[in-house]
Design an enzyme around this catalytic site. Structure first.
Site, short mmCIF file in Angstrom:
data_model
loop_
_atom_site.label_atom_id
_atom_site.label_comp_id
_atom_site.label_asym_id
_atom_site.label_seq_id
_atom_site.Cartn_x
_atom_site.Cartn_y
_atom_site.Cartn_z
CG ASN A 2 -1.69 1.23 1.44
OD1 ASN A 2 -1.84 2.02 0.50
ND2 ASN A 2 -2.22 1.43 2.63
CE LYS A 36 0.29 3.35 4.82
NZ LYS A 36 0.24 3.46 6.25
CG HIS A 41 -5.50 1.60 5.31
ND1 HIS A 41 -5.08 2.57 6.20
CD2 HIS A 41 -4.46 0.76 5.14
CE1 HIS A 41 -3.83 2.32 6.53
NE2 HIS A 41 -3.42 1.23 5.91
CD GLU A 71 -2.77 5.33 6.90
OE1 GLU A 71 -2.76 5.41 5.66
OE2 GLU A 71 -1.83 4.81 7.55
CD GLU A 119 -3.23 -2.91 7.36
OE1 GLU A 119 -2.10 -3.09 6.90
OE2 GLU A 119 -3.92 -1.92 7.11
N GLY A 150 2.65 1.96 10.71
CA GLY A 150 3.56 3.09 10.55
C GLY A 150 4.25 3.50 11.83
CB SER A 193 5.65 -1.96 11.80
OG SER A 193 5.14 -0.68 12.05
C1 PEP Z 1 -0.49 -0.09 6.10
O1 PEP Z 1 -0.62 1.11 5.97
O2 PEP Z 1 -1.36 -0.85 5.65
C2 PEP Z 1 0.69 -0.56 6.80
C3 PEP Z 1 0.72 -1.81 7.19
O3 PEP Z 1 1.71 0.33 6.99
P1 PEP Z 1 3.17 0.02 7.62
O4 PEP Z 1 3.67 -1.25 7.01
O5 PEP Z 1 4.00 1.21 7.25
O6 PEP Z 1 2.95 -0.12 9.09
#
Ligand code: PEP
Length: 249
Positions: free
Chosen positions: A9, A11, A94, A96, A166, A172, A212
């Site tokens: 992703n 973003k 997601h 966000e 997630e 992040g 992460s």
């Molecule tokens: C995400 O935004 O779906 C995500 C998993 O981000 P990150 O790997 O940066 O934590």
């Protein structure tokens, strides 16, 4: 046998030129594997990415879409529009989108329906906040997110659904769920699917972990029996890291 999937992703990162560079690097370094690889660049790069990756084993996904077919929804993109640029997969829900754009389970249910009506594959994201985990409510929260947005679906529709657990506190932040925490939640999700549908369906749905994931921790997380891959944010912006994650299975 359910599919192993690694999805990136991007973003709101990478302009047109940088996106083309990253797609080329991915292609150059990508070695065929049994893992399904998906990248989700911003809308402005979907057409170029899907052209470049046509006839390769890397699929292109959108990060969002609207539920309506067309009309007065300024700034929005429909399933039909995505398909017209060769995109047949969409990430929905997601954290966000939920946090900054007020996307609720009810709205997401409509988006899921629109995607499925257009034969698109959905990567459906959900996960608990840190306060919810600290209060021991993670299973309750996750169960209600899945139930509210997806349990109206017929058993056959699930062949188009990929789940992505997630935990919000791991996105992040550099803080990953431990492989055991991921496994426990994925097993719980599978049990929830079995209770609502059937053991066969529960066993057929790919459940990705996101939060992460990096080359250093992917192998251990992916080794868990109910973890079928990852949704990758930051590390998907670097071809070497993304490839290393793909090859962590
Ligand atoms: C995400 O935004 O779906 C995500 C998993 O981000 P990150 O790997 O940066 O934590």
């Amino acid at each position: 046998m359910r599919k192993q999937i690694v999805a990136g992703n991007w973003k709101m990162n990478k302009d047109y030129v940088d996106s083309e560079i990253l797609v080329s690097k991915l292609l150059e370094t990508h070695q065929h594997s049994d893992v399904d690889v998906i990248i989700a660049p911003p809308f402005t790069n979907l057409l170029a990415a899907s052209h470049t990756l046509k006839s390769t084993s890397i699929a292109v996904a959108a990060q969002n879409m609207h539920f309506a077919e067309s009309g007065a929804y300024t700034g929005e993109i429909s399933a039909e529009m995505l398909k017209s640029v060769g995109v047949h997969t969409v990430i929905l829900g997601h954290s966000e989108r939920r946090a900054y754009f007020n996307e609720t389970d009810e709205l997401l249910a409509k988006k899921v329906d629109a995607a499925l009506a257009n034969d698109m594959r959905v990567i459906f994201c959900f996960g608990e906040e840190l306060t919810e985990r600290k209060a021991g409510k993670e299973n309750e929260v996750v169960e209600s997110q899945i139930k509210n947005a997806l349990f109206h679906l017929s058993e056959t529709s699930w062949s188009q659904i990929v789940l992505a657990y997630e935990p919000v506190w791991a996105i992040g932040t550099g803080e990953t769920a431990t492989p055991e925490q991921a496994q426990d939640m994925h097993a719980f999700i599978r049990k929830t699917l079995e209770n609502q549908y059937s053991a066969t369906l529960a066993d057929s749905v790919s459940i990705l972990y996101g939060g992460s994931v990096k080359p250093a921790n992917a192998k251990e997380i992916f080794s868990k029996p109910d973890v079928d891959g990852g949704l990758i944010g930051g590390a998907a912006l670097d071809a070497e890291m993304f490839n290393a994650i793909i090859h962590s299975f």
